[in-house]
Write an enzyme that holds these catalytic residues in place. Sequence first.
Site, PDB file in Angstrom:
ATOM      1  N   GLY A 136       2.860  -1.075   4.323  1.00  0.00           N
ATOM      2  CA  GLY A 136       2.869   0.357   4.026  1.00  0.00           C
ATOM      3  C   GLY A 136       4.290   0.863   3.808  1.00  0.00           C
ATOM      4  N   GLY A 137       4.862   1.509   4.810  1.00  0.00           N
ATOM      5  CA  GLY A 137       6.179   2.146   4.696  1.00  0.00           C
ATOM      6  C   GLY A 137       7.246   1.256   4.072  1.00  0.00           C
ATOM      7  N   SER A 170       3.239  -1.938  10.552  1.00  0.00           N
ATOM      8  CA  SER A 170       4.669  -2.006  10.874  1.00  0.00           C
ATOM      9  C   SER A 170       5.286  -3.361  10.536  1.00  0.00           C
ATOM     10  CB  SER A 170       4.911  -1.632  12.339  1.00  0.00           C
ATOM     11  OG  SER A 170       4.518  -0.290  12.551  1.00  0.00           O
ATOM     12  N   LYS A 185       0.138   4.192  -0.343  1.00  0.00           N
ATOM     13  CA  LYS A 185      -0.534   5.385   0.208  1.00  0.00           C
ATOM     14  C   LYS A 185      -0.266   6.591  -0.709  1.00  0.00           C
ATOM     15  CE  LYS A 185      -0.372   3.219   4.715  1.00  0.00           C
ATOM     16  NZ  LYS A 185      -0.309   3.334   6.160  1.00  0.00           N
ATOM     17  N   GLY A 236       2.166   2.381  10.948  1.00  0.00           N
ATOM     18  CA  GLY A 236       3.125   3.484  10.869  1.00  0.00           C
ATOM     19  C   GLY A 236       3.776   3.844  12.194  1.00  0.00           C
ATOM     20  N   GLU A 254      -5.470  -5.006  10.325  1.00  0.00           N
ATOM     21  CA  GLU A 254      -4.489  -3.940  10.552  1.00  0.00           C
ATOM     22  C   GLU A 254      -4.854  -3.201  11.840  1.00  0.00           C
ATOM     23  OE1 GLU A 254      -2.471  -2.786   6.528  1.00  0.00           O
ATOM     24  OE2 GLU A 254      -4.074  -1.389   6.972  1.00  0.00           O
ATOM     25  N   ASN A 259       0.875  -1.171   0.000  1.00  0.00           N
ATOM     26  CA  ASN A 259       0.000   0.000   0.000  1.00  0.00           C
ATOM     27  C   ASN A 259       0.915   1.224   0.000  1.00  0.00           C
ATOM     28  OD1 ASN A 259      -1.797   2.053   0.411  1.00  0.00           O
ATOM     29  ND2 ASN A 259      -2.466   1.383   2.453  1.00  0.00           N
ATOM     30  N   HIS A 283      -9.597   1.057   4.650  1.00  0.00           N
ATOM     31  CA  HIS A 283      -8.355   1.300   5.393  1.00  0.00           C
ATOM     32  C   HIS A 283      -8.654   2.248   6.561  1.00  0.00           C
ATOM     33  CE1 HIS A 283      -4.322   2.520   6.427  1.00  0.00           C
ATOM     34  NE2 HIS A 283      -3.900   1.454   5.782  1.00  0.00           N
ATOM     35  N   GLU A 336      -7.145   4.679   7.643  1.00  0.00           N
ATOM     36  CA  GLU A 336      -6.952   6.101   7.300  1.00  0.00           C
ATOM     37  C   GLU A 336      -8.175   6.659   6.581  1.00  0.00           C
ATOM     38  OE1 GLU A 336      -3.188   5.496   5.345  1.00  0.00           O
ATOM     39  OE2 GLU A 336      -2.305   4.976   7.276  1.00  0.00           O
TER      40      GLU A 336
HETATM   41  P1  13P Z   1       2.826   0.522   7.777  1.00  0.00           P
HETATM   42  O1  13P Z   1       3.374  -0.764   7.179  1.00  0.00           O
HETATM   43  O2  13P Z   1       3.562   1.730   7.304  1.00  0.00           O
HETATM   44  O3  13P Z   1       2.678   0.419   9.255  1.00  0.00           O
HETATM   45  O4  13P Z   1       1.351   0.681   7.178  1.00  0.00           O
HETATM   46  C1  13P Z   1       0.493  -0.411   7.187  1.00  0.00           C
HETATM   47  C2  13P Z   1      -0.679  -0.089   6.369  1.00  0.00           C
HETATM   48  O5  13P Z   1      -1.432   0.812   6.692  1.00  0.00           O
HETATM   49  C3  13P Z   1      -0.899  -0.864   5.156  1.00  0.00           C
HETATM   50  O6  13P Z   1      -2.153  -0.637   4.620  1.00  0.00           O
END
Ligand code: 13P
Length: 252
Positions: free
Chosen positions: A236-237, A215, A11, A175, A169, A9, A97, A99
């Site tokens: 994500g990251g 994470s 983002k 994050g 998640e 992802n 998600h 967010e």
């Molecule tokens: P991180 O891996 O950056 O924690 O993000 C997870 C995420 O929100 C994937 O959709």
Amino acid sequence: MRLKIVAANWKMNTRIEEGIILAQKINNFVETYPLEGKRIVLCVPFTHITEAIKVVNYKYISIGAQNCAQWEKGAYTGEVSAEMIASTGAHYVIIGHSERRKYFGESDEVLKNKVNISLKNALRPIFCVGETLEEREKSLQYKVVKAQIENALFHLDEDFLLKVVIAYEPVWAIGTGVNATPEQAQEMHAYIRNVISEKYSEYIADSITILYGGSCNSTNAKDLFSQKDVDGGLIGGASLKADEFIEIIKCL
Ligand code: 13P
């Protein structure tokens, strides 16, 4: 056998040229790596979808979006419909998600519409669920996740439900650098399977791919993915650096 997936992802990150280089690097690795029964999904920004599709081998890598509109079409300035996404050749879409729930106020009812519209357009939803830290501290995580699944997915018939990928998640892990422990992830994934089994059947519950996100990186992915009910990750990251993401793929 359940399909195992490592999904990225991205983002709201990367200019298009950076994104395409990232997709190319991942594709170069994947083309030389055995991935039977496994799939890589890159959920890229809308603006990158058509270019990203051109540089990946669809045999191993699918492209996905990160959201879609809850309506089919019409006067909704700025929105992107599931039909538009499907028309690019994308096969997946992240729905719900945390967010989107937090910053855009997406309710279970809105997410239910998005799930329906995605499926109608042959997009596989990656449906995200997870509790906040406050909810976990009050031991409400099971109740919260159950309600998220019931409210947005339990109207589906079996064939459609089997097309949904669920991503657990926990919001407190996204994050933050604090991932759920493998035991915490396994507990919740097993619980989700149990909830599905009670409503549908054990067969359906056993067939659904459930990913862990929050994470997740090359250091913890192996332990997380080796849990019985964890079928891969939503990253994500750590999906924004080719080398790191490739190390995560190797853990699947
Ligand atoms: P991180 O891996 O950056 O924690 O993000 C997870 C995420 O929100 C994937 O959709």
